[in-house]
Design an enzyme around this catalytic site. Structure first.
Site, PDB file in Angstrom:
ATOM      1  N   LYS A  78       0.805  -1.220   0.000  1.00 11.97           N
ATOM      2  CA  LYS A  78       0.000   0.000   0.000  1.00 11.97           C
ATOM      3  C   LYS A  78       0.838   1.271   0.000  1.00 11.97           C
ATOM      4  CE  LYS A  78      -4.083  -2.059   2.184  1.00 11.97           C
ATOM      5  NZ  LYS A  78      -3.590  -3.436   2.199  1.00 11.97           N
ATOM      6  N   ARG A 100      -6.136  -8.936  -7.939  1.00 21.28           N
ATOM      7  CA  ARG A 100      -6.770 -10.244  -8.167  1.00 21.28           C
ATOM      8  C   ARG A 100      -8.213 -10.005  -8.583  1.00 21.28           C
ATOM      9  NH1 ARG A 100     -10.090 -10.051  -3.810  1.00 21.28           N
ATOM     10  NH2 ARG A 100      -9.286  -9.119  -1.904  1.00 21.28           N
ATOM     11  N   ASN A 136      -6.470  -4.054  -5.219  1.00 24.74           N
ATOM     12  CA  ASN A 136      -6.527  -5.505  -5.040  1.00 24.74           C
ATOM     13  C   ASN A 136      -6.077  -6.157  -6.347  1.00 24.74           C
ATOM     14  OD1 ASN A 136      -9.444  -4.875  -3.194  1.00 24.74           O
ATOM     15  ND2 ASN A 136      -7.567  -5.649  -2.316  1.00 24.74           N
ATOM     16  N   LYS A 161      -2.927   1.391   9.123  1.00 23.64           N
ATOM     17  CA  LYS A 161      -3.209   0.291   8.193  1.00 23.64           C
ATOM     18  C   LYS A 161      -1.968  -0.553   7.973  1.00 23.64           C
ATOM     19  CE  LYS A 161      -6.797   2.528   5.406  1.00 23.64           C
ATOM     20  NZ  LYS A 161      -7.133   2.963   4.024  1.00 23.64           N
TER      21      LYS A 161
END
Length: 523
Positions: free
Chosen positions: A175, A351, A349, A217
């Site tokens: 990230k 995927r 993401n 995070k």
């Protein structure tokens, strides 16, 4: 390095499981030559101007191994069969009697129930692919799908990973690095720490600069793990180390960072596709704001009430981000949107997403098929102008949980399983009557996807389908989702990511008050 030369060593590691591998009858005996020959005639007739898939498929895989389980394994099998590709499905001993395995051309046991000994075991999966002579591996979602080392292991073994390269996955999956790349390509990001942070004083300084509340995070993962909201300096100092430890336990990487936290944000995500020829397109957006503990409950597309000009700009930026890292495959760029419809990117993401079917329903693009085709070297057959929105779609994640008892897991045998149908209703599930929900994995047993011309019609149709859906004796989230389809706030559109949790809290408070009144009346 996991390559063909090391196959003997890897196969020994599977001792005790390999004898359980078996060949399962081919579903319908699809002739690959015939399927490929007819490829040029396939398309989306209802979309009119949409191009057909490529007419020549010289590079298409002969055999694909599916490194996943449940409904996504079956979803990938179906896509492969329509492409004339043989399938090999791995499974754990917990899934040995799973009905979906009979749809694979071959099924191979790779270990016991715990995921770390089976679906997360790279050596066993690579060994299964080598022995079955699979040319490619599709990871589905979850498990190893976002692990660059798995993508690299496939490359080292000369097996195609159906997804991004290790380099692209690393660039977008981390990230912190992803935010840097996004910012460099004009994609809006949250103000926060530019790098991973472990120094309390530095974290406090940054938090004061951007203003509390902030959120900690995990740099290497999501799903709410390693995530902490901090409303003041004391919270931040006490939670920083805890968040890092949670991230290390969940993802093997304790790196964390901090961002500005939005109180009343909506979760809006953009579905994208990239290929190996430098092309990338977006398939518009989904709204996933109905969440509980950072887990999505209902998703819909398109996002209600969003300014379409703003949305188009964000979608174009997401596609450009994929181009910047030479991304191939399906990806989702997730954003938070504030009350003024300002967007801030959360993560990418790398995927296929659980909720990909809602995008398929409004665009007519088969995302799973496309991920296989681009992995085989095909160009995306669509121009961006081909991708238009048709109607509205919603998805309900049907989980084996009891909403009346704090979403307690409800594993066990399913005796009653009556699924809904009708125009615009799609069921993605691996469950049949008699199926036993194992306690080892995610609780999702089905996805109910509904499409209609308008959002109001879609909600009405979804409610009808939920009322038709009969499951027992296990408990599911169906009653809650039926309630939400009748909720005035959700009907109006534009609910934020905390709306469902507030709703559930109010419901619990009302139950407690009613119980107290009954107790008082009996006193």
């Amino acid at each position: 390095m996991l390559n063909a030369g090391a196959a003997g060593v890897l196969h020994e590691k599977m001792a005790g499981y390999w004898p359980q591998s078996r060949t399962i009858g081919i579903d319908g005996g699809i002739a690959m030559a015939a399927a490929r020959g007819a490829w040029g005639t396939q398309g989306n007739a209802w979309r009119g101007g949409m191009p057909a898939y490529p007419a020549t498929m010289a590079n298409l895989f002969k055999r694909v191994l599916i490194a996943n389980r449940g409904e996504i394994a079956l979803r990938i099998m179906r896509a492969c069969k329509e492409l004339g590709i043989e399938t090999v499905c791995v499974y754990s001993t917990a899934d040995k009697d799973a009905p979906y395995l009979q749809h694979a051309d071959r099924a191979i046991c790779i270990g016991p129930g715990p995921a770390k000994e089976s679906y997360l075991n790279i050596a066993r999966i690579i060994a299964a692919a080598e022995i079955s002579e699979a040319q490619a591996i599709h990871p589905g979602y979850g498990f190893l799908s976002e692990r660059p080392d798995f993508s690299q292991a496939c490359r080292d073994s000369k097996i195609e990973f159906i997804g991004p390269s290790p380099e692209a996955m690393g660039a977008l999956g981390d990230k912190v690095e992803c935010k840097k790349t996004a910012k460099a390509n004009g994609v809006p990001v949250f103000p926060g720490s530019p790098d991973a942070i472990d120094d309390e004083d530095e974290a406090v300084r940054i938090a004061k600069d951007i203003g509390f509340p902030v959120i900690i995070k995990a740099a290497a993962g999501g799903g709410g793990r390693g995530m902490k909201v901090c409303r003041n300096e004391s919270d931040l100092r006490s939670q920083l180390r805890t968040a890092s430890q949670e991230a290390l336990a969940a993802f093997g990487n304790g790196a964390v960072f901090i961002e500005k936290f939005l109180e009343d944000a909506q979760h809006v995500e953009v579905q994208c596709l990239g290929d190996k020829h430098g092309n990338a397109i977006h398939l518009w957006e989904r709204n996933c704001s109905l969440q509980r503990r950072h887990q999505k409950v209902i998703e819909e597309a398109p996002s209600p009430g969003v300014d379409r000009a703003k949305m188009q700009k964000i979608c174009e930026g997401a596609a450009n981000l994929l181009k910047a890292v030479q991304y191939s495959g399906a990806a989702t760029c997730e954003f938070l949107m504030d009350r003024k419809q300002n967007f801030y990117m959360l993560e990418v993401n790398t995927r296929v997403q659980v909720e990909h079917p809602v995008t398929e329903m409004i665009t007519g693009v088969d995302i799973v098929k496309m991920s296989i085709l681009v992995a085989a070297g095909e160009k995306i057959p669509y121009k961006q102008s081909d991708i238009t929105i048709r109607g509205h779609a919603m998805e309900c994640r049907i989980n084996a949980e009891d909403p009346e008892h704090n979403f307690r897991p409800s594993a066990g045998r399913i005796d009653t399983w009556q699924t809904p149908g009708g125009l615009g209703v799609r069921m993605d599930t691996h469950v049949v009557p008699g199926y036993v929900v194992p306690p080892n994995y995610d609780s999702m047993v089905a996805k109910l996807i509904v499409h209609a011309d308008t959002r109001a019609q879609c909600m009405t149709r979804t409610l009808r389908a939920l009322r038709e859906f009969k499951v027992g004796p296990i408990k599911t989230t169906i009653p809650l989702q039926a309630e939400l389809m009748q909720d005035a706030g959700f009907k109006a559109g534009g609910v934020d990511i905390h709306y469902l949790e507030r709703l559930l809290k109010a419901k619990e408070a009302a139950k407690a008050e009613a119980a107290a009144q009954v107790a008082t009346s009996k006193a």
